[in-house]
Design an enzyme around this catalytic site. Sequence first.
Site, PDB file in Angstrom:
ATOM      1  N   SER A 159      32.214  48.944  32.632  1.00  0.00           N
ATOM      2  CA  SER A 159      33.072  48.541  33.963  1.00  0.00           C
ATOM      3  C   SER A 159      34.366  49.119  33.345  1.00  0.00           C
ATOM      4  O   SER A 159      34.830  48.549  32.321  1.00  0.00           O
ATOM      5  CB  SER A 159      32.959  47.179  34.168  1.00  0.00           C
ATOM      6  OG  SER A 159      34.082  47.051  35.092  1.00  0.00           O
ATOM      7  N   LYS A 219      31.144  52.310  36.185  1.00  0.00           N
ATOM      8  CA  LYS A 219      31.835  51.766  37.314  1.00  0.00           C
ATOM      9  C   LYS A 219      33.338  51.598  37.039  1.00  0.00           C
ATOM     10  O   LYS A 219      33.867  51.562  36.061  1.00  0.00           O
ATOM     11  CB  LYS A 219      31.470  50.277  37.252  1.00  0.00           C
ATOM     12  CG  LYS A 219      32.073  49.247  37.991  1.00  0.00           C
ATOM     13  CD  LYS A 219      31.309  47.886  38.216  1.00  0.00           C
ATOM     14  CE  LYS A 219      32.256  46.637  38.088  1.00  0.00           C
ATOM     15  NZ  LYS A 219      31.256  45.599  38.133  1.00  0.00           N
ATOM     16  N   LYS A 265      37.036  50.165  38.457  1.00  0.00           N
ATOM     17  CA  LYS A 265      37.714  49.470  39.459  1.00  0.00           C
ATOM     18  C   LYS A 265      38.647  49.846  40.554  1.00  0.00           C
ATOM     19  O   LYS A 265      39.272  50.855  40.071  1.00  0.00           O
ATOM     20  CB  LYS A 265      38.526  48.329  38.526  1.00  0.00           C
ATOM     21  CG  LYS A 265      37.545  47.612  37.663  1.00  0.00           C
ATOM     22  CD  LYS A 265      36.842  46.419  38.453  1.00  0.00           C
ATOM     23  CE  LYS A 265      36.398  45.505  37.535  1.00  0.00           C
ATOM     24  NZ  LYS A 265      35.671  44.344  38.439  1.00  0.00           N
ATOM     25  N   ASP A 282      34.345  49.275  42.275  1.00  0.00           N
ATOM     26  CA  ASP A 282      34.311  47.944  42.528  1.00  0.00           C
ATOM     27  C   ASP A 282      35.552  47.351  42.844  1.00  0.00           C
ATOM     28  O   ASP A 282      36.755  47.628  42.223  1.00  0.00           O
ATOM     29  CB  ASP A 282      33.963  46.910  41.202  1.00  0.00           C
ATOM     30  CG  ASP A 282      33.847  45.556  41.345  1.00  0.00           C
ATOM     31  OD1 ASP A 282      33.986  45.007  42.498  1.00  0.00           O
ATOM     32  OD2 ASP A 282      33.628  44.720  40.502  1.00  0.00           O
ATOM     33  N   ASN A 321      36.488  44.251  44.061  1.00  0.00           N
ATOM     34  CA  ASN A 321      36.975  42.792  43.973  1.00  0.00           C
ATOM     35  C   ASN A 321      37.735  42.384  44.852  1.00  0.00           C
ATOM     36  O   ASN A 321      38.692  41.592  44.857  1.00  0.00           O
ATOM     37  CB  ASN A 321      37.696  42.523  42.381  1.00  0.00           C
ATOM     38  CG  ASN A 321      37.010  42.732  41.226  1.00  0.00           C
ATOM     39  OD1 ASN A 321      36.926  43.436  40.543  1.00  0.00           O
ATOM     40  ND2 ASN A 321      35.973  41.811  41.018  1.00  0.00           N
ATOM     41  N   GLU A 325      31.133  47.883  45.494  1.00  0.00           N
ATOM     42  CA  GLU A 325      31.051  46.442  45.098  1.00  0.00           C
ATOM     43  C   GLU A 325      32.025  45.739  45.575  1.00  0.00           C
ATOM     44  O   GLU A 325      33.257  46.008  45.551  1.00  0.00           O
ATOM     45  CB  GLU A 325      30.808  46.401  43.545  1.00  0.00           C
ATOM     46  CG  GLU A 325      30.450  44.950  43.026  1.00  0.00           C
ATOM     47  CD  GLU A 325      30.461  45.001  41.630  1.00  0.00           C
ATOM     48  OE1 GLU A 325      30.393  45.982  40.810  1.00  0.00           O
ATOM     49  OE2 GLU A 325      30.734  43.695  40.839  1.00  0.00           O
ATOM     50  N   ASP A 345      28.784  41.153  45.075  1.00  0.00           N
ATOM     51  CA  ASP A 345      29.187  40.370  43.855  1.00  0.00           C
ATOM     52  C   ASP A 345      29.607  38.941  44.129  1.00  0.00           C
ATOM     53  O   ASP A 345      28.912  37.969  44.105  1.00  0.00           O
ATOM     54  CB  ASP A 345      30.041  41.286  42.830  1.00  0.00           C
ATOM     55  CG  ASP A 345      30.720  40.372  41.528  1.00  0.00           C
ATOM     56  OD1 ASP A 345      30.161  39.326  41.291  1.00  0.00           O
ATOM     57  OD2 ASP A 345      31.299  40.949  40.756  1.00  0.00           O
ATOM     58  N   LYS A 392      25.071  37.701  38.563  1.00  0.00           N
ATOM     59  CA  LYS A 392      25.832  37.332  37.264  1.00  0.00           C
ATOM     60  C   LYS A 392      25.233  35.520  37.280  1.00  0.00           C
ATOM     61  O   LYS A 392      25.489  34.862  38.145  1.00  0.00           O
ATOM     62  CB  LYS A 392      27.231  37.134  37.668  1.00  0.00           C
ATOM     63  CG  LYS A 392      28.026  38.690  37.468  1.00  0.00           C
ATOM     64  CD  LYS A 392      29.432  38.445  37.844  1.00  0.00           C
ATOM     65  CE  LYS A 392      30.162  39.785  37.767  1.00  0.00           C
ATOM     66  NZ  LYS A 392      31.409  39.639  38.029  1.00  0.00           N
ATOM     67  N   GLY A 433      28.796  41.509  34.577  1.00  0.00           N
ATOM     68  CA  GLY A 433      29.293  41.118  33.469  1.00  0.00           C
ATOM     69  C   GLY A 433      30.532  40.128  33.671  1.00  0.00           C
ATOM     70  O   GLY A 433      31.333  40.430  34.743  1.00  0.00           O
TER      71      GLY A 433
HETATM   72  O1  SMG Z   1      31.655  42.159  31.276  1.00  0.00           O
HETATM   73  O2  SMG Z   1      31.844  44.292  31.231  1.00  0.00           O
HETATM   74  C1  SMG Z   1      32.339  43.389  31.906  1.00  0.00           C
HETATM   75  C2  SMG Z   1      32.915  43.110  33.318  1.00  0.00           C
HETATM   76  C3  SMG Z   1      32.399  43.767  34.140  1.00  0.00           C
HETATM   77  O3  SMG Z   1      33.754  44.373  35.813  1.00  0.00           O
HETATM   78  C4  SMG Z   1      33.458  43.473  35.520  1.00  0.00           C
HETATM   79  N1  SMG Z   1      33.464  42.292  35.976  1.00  0.00           N
HETATM   80  O4  SMG Z   1      33.879  41.806  39.352  1.00  0.00           O
HETATM   81  O5  SMG Z   1      32.362  42.766  38.230  1.00  0.00           O
HETATM   82  C5  SMG Z   1      33.484  42.223  38.194  1.00  0.00           C
HETATM   83  C6  SMG Z   1      34.131  42.071  37.096  1.00  0.00           C
HETATM   84  C7  SMG Z   1      34.495  40.370  37.045  1.00  0.00           C
HETATM   85  C8  SMG Z   1      35.492  40.110  35.916  1.00  0.00           C
HETATM   86  S1  SMG Z   1      36.973  40.911  36.288  1.00  0.00           S
HETATM   87  C9  SMG Z   1      37.954  40.140  35.301  1.00  0.00           C
HETATM   88 MG    MG Z   2      32.178  42.799  40.548  1.00  0.00          MG
END
Ligand code: SMG
Ligand code: MG
Length: 376
Positions: free
Chosen positions: A143, A169, A171, A196, A198, A221, A246, A270, A298
């Site tokens: 990510s 992936k 963001k 992603d 969020n 995502e 997610d 998760k 993650g």
């Molecule tokens: O653990 O590699 C990892 C992070 C993966 O992008 C990741 N996690 O929304 O999926 C998600 C984010 C949540 C944590 S963002 C601080």
């Molecule tokens: Mg996510």
Amino acid sequence: MTRTEAARVQLQEFELRVLHIPLVAPFTTSFGTETVREVIIVRALTDAGDGWGEIVTQAAPLYSSEYTQSAWDVASRYLAPALLGRESVAPHEVAGILEPFVGHRMAKAGLELAVLDASLRATGTSLAAHLGAVKDMIPSGVSVGIQRDPSALVDVVGGYLDEGYVRIKIKIKPGRDIDDTAAVRNAYGDIPLQVDANSAYTLADVDLLSQLDAFDLLLVEQPLQEDDLVDHATLAARLKTPVCLDESITSLKATRDAHALRSAAVINIKAGRVGGYLAARDIHDFCLDRDIPVWCGGMLETGIGRAANAALAALPGFTLPGDVSASDRFYTRDIVTEPIVLEDGHVRVPTGPGLGVEIDRDALENFTVVRETVRR
Ligand code: SMG
Ligand code: MG
């Protein structure tokens, strides 16, 4: 799938710690930038030996409503005492014992993992075997946070591709979406790529989001808010790109609802977000029965949660590469003696008892900023 039993343990105390672990580089999402991973580590002391867990909350309630201080408070004031009040506990009973306390799933998941680890170490069973793992290596995705500009993003992605990661992936957020995605797609051809958000968009952005359809992404995502299951369904019907949820997937019930409403074609699982690895397994089972593809998300886990994620991701329904990357993607020093590494784009599923990793006590002490023991 063979699944094994876990022993009952007598809990003696829980030791909770807040750790501050520096990140190798800042990690930026649509809701902010982190440079240090603040995380809670749980140690369960039992008659059968110790077990370790991780509460994956962040310092602030930005990804979800939980955060370090809320998790610390509920774990030390309510959750740990409820478990310590029992004569003995089997891991599958933990969720039920903690059920009366509303929400706080990440806190519950961290305590459950510590009990699971202690119990499985006592019986000599790996968490992977206990959950029903069918693989000994899992494909590893990474990510990638939002960078200074699309060209910096292309450079960072290139580094991960060179390391061997099999899926990227990125963001995205409003203003840093279409151009960033186009830059990575144009630079690296038909690599497995997903984005992603969020929760950074609303249904008013449907025309913008449909521009993502041009890039043949594996999925988009969590474009909308956590409680927007109906809006996600409306959006999903308008996009060619599969929608993955997610933040919205907080439980098996939420998974059922999302499936019934057609809010998502793919589910990110998760354990922290759903209250534990056993609830995560139940969601996996539900999705496997219905051919819904799932992958393991993650939360910038330390070697504790990362080992558990590798075990979970080895279940048969995890058909897409997850965010289970090598420890050095985030940390120069981890708190386990053998941090997860990338081997030909894959991560090895631990086979030792429990989590299958040992704690690096010096590293644990070095990163600890607060510590508290909750006794019977
Ligand atoms: O653990 O590699 C990892 C992070 C993966 O992008 C990741 N996690 O929304 O999926 C998600 C984010 C949540 C944590 S963002 C601080
Ligand atoms: Mg996510």
